[in-house]
Design an enzyme around this catalytic site. Sequence first.
Site, PDB file in Angstrom:
ATOM      1  N   ASP A  33      23.809  13.827 -27.691  1.00 16.25           N
ATOM      2  CA  ASP A  33      24.542  12.745 -28.345  1.00 16.25           C
ATOM      3  C   ASP A  33      26.033  13.051 -28.258  1.00 16.25           C
ATOM      4  OD1 ASP A  33      25.730  11.126 -30.586  1.00 16.25           O
ATOM      5  OD2 ASP A  33      23.626  10.577 -30.835  1.00 16.25           O
ATOM      6  N   ILE A  66      17.491 -21.055 -23.908  1.00 14.82           N
ATOM      7  CA  ILE A  66      18.947 -21.086 -23.728  1.00 14.82           C
ATOM      8  C   ILE A  66      19.549 -21.483 -25.067  1.00 14.82           C
ATOM      9  CG2 ILE A  66      20.873 -22.337 -22.645  1.00 14.82           C
ATOM     10  CD1 ILE A  66      19.366 -22.363 -20.047  1.00 14.82           C
ATOM     11  N   PHE A 113      23.125   1.447 -17.556  1.00 14.55           N
ATOM     12  CA  PHE A 113      23.245   0.424 -16.508  1.00 14.55           C
ATOM     13  C   PHE A 113      24.515   0.620 -15.656  1.00 14.55           C
ATOM     14  CE2 PHE A 113      25.137  -4.063 -16.291  1.00 14.55           C
ATOM     15  CZ  PHE A 113      24.713  -4.293 -14.990  1.00 14.55           C
ATOM     16  N   ARG A 133      31.101 -18.718 -18.583  1.00 13.81           N
ATOM     17  CA  ARG A 133      31.254 -17.270 -18.572  1.00 13.81           C
ATOM     18  C   ARG A 133      31.774 -16.796 -17.214  1.00 13.81           C
ATOM     19  NH1 ARG A 133      30.892 -18.095 -23.032  1.00 13.81           N
ATOM     20  NH2 ARG A 133      29.496 -17.288 -24.634  1.00 13.81           N
ATOM     21  N   ASP A 157      24.096  12.056 -21.938  1.00 12.44           N
ATOM     22  CA  ASP A 157      23.470  10.823 -22.441  1.00 12.44           C
ATOM     23  C   ASP A 157      22.352  11.225 -23.395  1.00 12.44           C
ATOM     24  OD1 ASP A 157      21.843   8.319 -22.553  1.00 12.44           O
ATOM     25  OD2 ASP A 157      23.173   7.655 -20.955  1.00 12.44           O
ATOM     26  N   TYR A 213      31.400  -4.778 -33.081  1.00  8.68           N
ATOM     27  CA  TYR A 213      31.459  -4.221 -31.719  1.00  8.68           C
ATOM     28  C   TYR A 213      32.846  -4.447 -31.106  1.00  8.68           C
ATOM     29  CZ  TYR A 213      30.478  -3.809 -26.680  1.00  8.68           C
ATOM     30  OH  TYR A 213      30.521  -3.482 -25.344  1.00  8.68           O
TER      31      TYR A 213
END
Length: 305
Positions: free
Chosen positions: A51, A199, A11, A207, A31, A140
């Site tokens: 990779d 939601i 993206f 945000r 990629d 993460y």
Amino acid sequence: MKVIVTGGAGFISSHVVDLLIDNNYEVCIIDNLTHGSIKNINKKAKFYEMDIRDTKLKEIFQIEKPDYVIHNAAQISVPASVDDPMNDASINIMGTINVLEACSSVNVKKIIYPASAAIFGEPSYLPIDEAHPLEMLSAYGVTKHTVEHYLKVYKGLYNIDYVALRCANVYGPRQDSSGEGGVIAIFCEKLLKDEIPYIYGDGNQIRDFVYVKDVAKAYLMALNSDISGIYNVSTNVKITINELFKIINKLLDKNISCIYTDERKGDIRESYMTYDKIEKKIGWRPETSITEGLKETLSYYANIK
Ligand SMILES: NC(=O)c1ccc[n+]([C@@H]2O[C@H](COP(=O)([O-])OP(=O)(O)OC[C@H]3O[C@@H](n4cnc5c(N)ncnc54)[C@H](O)[C@@H]3O)[C@@H](O)[C@H]2O)c1
């Protein structure tokens, strides 16, 4: 000048690649297409399907001899990092070390890396600046932040300059609806199809959504400048999930309802970030209003259907 972009089918990267090519950079993409799409790859870029953990990565760097590296390839899902922290660390830490080793073997001048707002946890003050204390709530968050340390170490050891861009929630065309900050992609897709989205919680979570083409400009400006270190890339504009939902409905001239469901564990209540530091240093500021950005995003999702 040549740039290797890892994750260039993804993206954010695909917009960065487009902008680099428009600015006459030669671009090579690495990629493995686990999350990105071949459709996102600019035809003027050279593409290696590989990779970032591959032992042959260094060979590509030896062949291409890039001046700069944009290291965007990553495992980007917070829930996936919690379910499988070994895989998250394998890609985001071990994969990054492989990239850094390859960089040092060909004397790369500078690396641009997208860090994340996931490293702050529940903010102790707002807006979040670069000095804000860190409180990672997911694997993460830990892996994204760990790379900031490695970048500093490689700068010290091998004089490879770096800029870590701590990006707020990035949105725009080509975002996968399951990605980090993918709520806008989900709302756009659902409302275009007249479907009712969920939601989490009461929808009053705040945000900071920054448009992907503005983020791509921050990469280019960081590459072209002599800045190094850590910089927020954000809008400092507060928007609730409910407000977002309302704007998308209005832009589509629809009045679709939503279903409120349980709050997600570990979901942060309020997060927005100041971009003062990068603005003062190189004059970057977000240029796209949320309404403009949403219009362009909706038009993208409407046209791929
Ligand atoms: N989207 C956001 O809001 C946001 C916010 C802050 C930081 N970031 C960071 O920006 C970067 C890009 O995120 P995105 O949203 O464009 O995600 P994305 O998933 O669209 O892009 C990541 C790309 O990396 C590739 N990739 C994943 N693992 C790989 C591997 N082992 N080897 C080679 N390629 C691999 C994927 O195929 C994909 O094309 C990531 O590093 C992410 O952590 C994103």
